[in-house]
Design a protein around this motif. Sequence first.
Motif: not given
Length: 120
Positions: A33-35, A46-52, A94-99
């Motif tokens: 996932g990335m967000g 604050e969380w904005v959006a997530t994409i699988t 900020y961008c985020n990635a579950a790696v």
Amino acid sequence: QVQLVESGGGLVQAGGSLRLSCVASGLFFKINGMGWYRQTPGKQREWVATITSGGSTNYADSLKGRFTISRDNAKNTVYLQLNSLKPEDTAVYYCNAAVSTTRNTARDYWGQGTQVPVSS
């Protein structure tokens, strides 16, 4: 072992639009996932959006459809399209990635943040 580099932020007037980009690089097995998140001084991130990885998206209800998240897996890039911006959207984004470094090991990584000031 993972670096996320954001770009696209900058001053924009209320009602305007921006597209933020975040490119992931480094040594890893898979990006899941990335967000996107945002933060203003003195407030919690604050969380904005997530994409699988398959392209399913989720958004914070307060955004009311103004933001769109997308990704390009071939480029290891996640995007956030910001439309109809309001002064209250002003924040560091900020961008985020579950790696996954292996099939059974994963953790979150964060970009350095990009400023989005929205003027009246």
